[in-house]
Enzyme design. Structure first.
Site, short mmCIF file in Angstrom:
data_model
loop_
_atom_site.label_atom_id
_atom_site.label_comp_id
_atom_site.label_asym_id
_atom_site.label_seq_id
_atom_site.Cartn_x
_atom_site.Cartn_y
_atom_site.Cartn_z
N GLU A 109 -4.19 3.62 6.39
CA GLU A 109 -4.18 3.52 4.93
C GLU A 109 -4.77 4.83 4.37
OE1 GLU A 109 -5.24 -0.55 3.62
OE2 GLU A 109 -6.35 0.47 2.06
N SER A 168 -10.98 -0.02 4.02
CA SER A 168 -10.06 -0.34 5.13
C SER A 168 -9.40 0.94 5.61
CB SER A 168 -8.98 -1.31 4.67
OG SER A 168 -9.57 -2.44 4.11
N ARG A 213 0.84 -1.22 0.00
CA ARG A 213 0.00 0.00 0.00
C ARG A 213 0.87 1.26 0.00
NH1 ARG A 213 -2.78 -3.72 -0.70
NH2 ARG A 213 -4.50 -4.47 0.57
P1 NAP Z 1 -9.61 -11.12 4.50
O1 NAP Z 1 -9.73 -12.06 3.36
O2 NAP Z 1 -10.60 -11.16 5.61
O3 NAP Z 1 -8.15 -11.23 5.12
C1 NAP Z 1 -7.76 -10.34 6.17
C2 NAP Z 1 -6.35 -9.89 5.88
O4 NAP Z 1 -5.49 -11.01 5.93
C3 NAP Z 1 -6.26 -9.28 4.49
O5 NAP Z 1 -6.14 -7.91 4.61
C4 NAP Z 1 -5.09 -9.97 3.83
O6 NAP Z 1 -3.98 -9.16 3.56
C5 NAP Z 1 -4.63 -11.04 4.81
N1 NAP Z 1 -4.71 -12.34 4.13
C6 NAP Z 1 -5.77 -13.17 4.09
N2 NAP Z 1 -5.46 -14.27 3.38
C7 NAP Z 1 -4.18 -14.12 2.97
C8 NAP Z 1 -3.30 -14.94 2.19
N3 NAP Z 1 -3.69 -16.12 1.71
N4 NAP Z 1 -2.05 -14.46 1.95
C9 NAP Z 1 -1.67 -13.27 2.43
N5 NAP Z 1 -2.45 -12.47 3.17
C10 NAP Z 1 -3.71 -12.88 3.43
O7 NAP Z 1 -9.56 -9.63 3.89
P2 NAP Z 1 -10.76 -8.62 3.57
O8 NAP Z 1 -10.75 -7.53 4.54
O9 NAP Z 1 -12.02 -9.38 3.28
O10 NAP Z 1 -10.27 -7.99 2.19
C11 NAP Z 1 -10.21 -8.79 1.04
C12 NAP Z 1 -9.10 -8.29 0.14
O11 NAP Z 1 -9.43 -6.97 -0.33
C13 NAP Z 1 -7.75 -8.19 0.87
O12 NAP Z 1 -6.73 -8.59 0.00
C14 NAP Z 1 -7.68 -6.72 1.19
O13 NAP Z 1 -6.36 -6.26 1.32
C15 NAP Z 1 -8.36 -6.12 -0.01
N6 NAP Z 1 -8.79 -4.76 0.25
C16 NAP Z 1 -8.01 -3.75 -0.23
C17 NAP Z 1 -8.32 -2.45 0.03
C18 NAP Z 1 -7.44 -1.36 -0.49
O14 NAP Z 1 -6.60 -1.52 -1.35
N7 NAP Z 1 -7.57 -0.18 0.03
C19 NAP Z 1 -9.45 -2.17 0.77
C20 NAP Z 1 -10.25 -3.19 1.24
C21 NAP Z 1 -9.89 -4.51 0.97
P3 NAP Z 1 -3.82 -8.21 2.26
O15 NAP Z 1 -4.46 -6.94 2.68
O16 NAP Z 1 -2.37 -8.08 2.08
O17 NAP Z 1 -4.51 -8.86 1.12
#
Ligand code: NAP
Length: 335
Positions: A330, A233, A162
């Protein structure tokens, strides 16, 4: 040129005051003129994309807000490789749809993320195991220091989690267009639990199905931006040394750890920590955390940037006291 429009109307958190001036440009010449004029005036110039990752300050703001309305998309194909150039003003999700409809792989896991193409490299948007930095090859923007357009190659953009040079030097570049390297060959990235669960035994879904799955999963988990003030987020996932992780694990039961690609460092889920601390659905005045997702801060009707900041600070302080980790935001202050 116009005045009076509030950042409350232009940002998804729906808080914030009124900038001194709004400018919007749709040609490189116009962009150059606005930047040169602001440089000459010594004005604070800030670029606003979709307004989905910013906390706009309250009150009268002594700044010029610039919106880049470059909405072209062009592509060239060479075998299985497709190079796509998209203008900074294109809606991010429209670009994803455009590429998925043509059968080009690479952006599908980044479906349904709000914002513009120009904002995407700034925070190196990422979701479900894909980061923009994996497919973005270059960015062309106006360099305010050098007062000319420049194309930055991948290594010059200093992408991190990020993070990028555009975030570290927020006053320097105005992004004009972004180039992506996509593929006609399938490139499945379904390792995240939500996607794995969704597809079950189907290991090679069609491109359109991957997009649909990501959009559906996100729609269930994240609030609808048209109904509630939020910037998605609010905090980043902390990256810890193994030693730090072991300390935190003592306070947060069954804390999952994820690889970072850097030996000795692991990533933990800020959402998991906040959930364990019972932040989901917690509310203080006009601000709170979403009842479906503990990482998503929600600003209810009438909230101010000050209230959002105070609430976020209280979380940062509490988490630091409890587990010794300082959450990083973020969402960035604007201007
Ligand atoms: P989630 O699937 O509930 O997982 C929670 C966190 O754990 C995530 O933020 C993710 O990191 C990490 N994670 C889960 N599985 C993983 C794996 N196999 N390998 C590495 N890291 C893992 O997450 P969520 O909140 O529902 O969000 C889903 C995705 O959307 C995530 O990738 C999240 O980052 C992304 N998202 C991005 C933004 C943004 O860019 N501003 C906003 C909202 C959600 P990571 O964040 O590194 O993926």
């Amino acid at each position: 040129m116009s005045g009076g429009r509030s950042l409350r109307e232009a940002t998804t958190l729906r808080v914030g005051g009124v900038p001194r001036l709004w400018e919007s440009v749709s040609t490189q010449k116009q962009l150059e003129e606005v930047v040169r004029q602001s440089n000459a005036d010594g004005a604070l110039l800030r670029v606003l994309g979709g307004g989905s990752n910013v906390l706009a300050r309250d009150g009268m703001l002594d700044c010029v807000v610039l919106e880049v309305r470059n909405t072209h998309i062009q592509s060239t194909e060479d075998g299985d490789v497709v190079m796509v150039t998209a203008g900074a003003g294109v809606s991010w999700d429209q670009l994803v749809v455009y590429t998925v409809e043509r059968g080009w792989w690479g952006l599908e896991n980044l479906s349904a993320i709000p914002g513009t193409v120009g904002a995407a490299p700034v925070q190196n948007i990422g979701a479900y195991g894909t980061e923009l930095s994996m497919v973005c090859t270059s960015v062309t923007g106006f360099d305010r220091d050098l007062e000319r357009f420049r194309t930055l190659a991948h290594h010059e953009m200093q992408f991190g989690y990020r993070d990028s040079v555009f975030k570290r030097e927020p006053h320097r570049y105005v992004i004009w267009e972004v180039v992506f390297r996509l593929s006609k060959k399938p490139l499945w990235q379904l390792s995240y639990k939500d996607l794995e669960t969704y597809f079950g035994a189907e290991k090679q879904p069609a491109l359109i199905e991957v997009r649909a799955a990501v959009a559906l999963i996100r729609a269930k988990k994240f609030p609808n931006l048209t109904q509630v003030g939020t910037a998605g987020s609010f905090f980043k996932n902390p990256v810890l040394t193994m030693e730090q992780y072991r300390e935190v694990e003592k306070q947060v039961s069954d804390l999952p750890q994820f690889p970072t690609g850097v030996p000795g460092f692991v990533k933990i889920s800020a959402a998991y920590v906040l959930d364990q601390m019972e932040y989901k659905g917690q509310r203080s005045g006009s601000v709170g955390m979403h009842d479906q997702h503990a990482l998503v801060l929600v600003a209810y009707s009438g909230a101010t940037a000050h209230e959002v900041d105070v609430f976020a600070q209280s979380i940062e302080k509490n988490i630091e006291e409890k587990i010794g980790v300082r959450l990083e935001r973020e969402v960035q202050f604007f201007p």
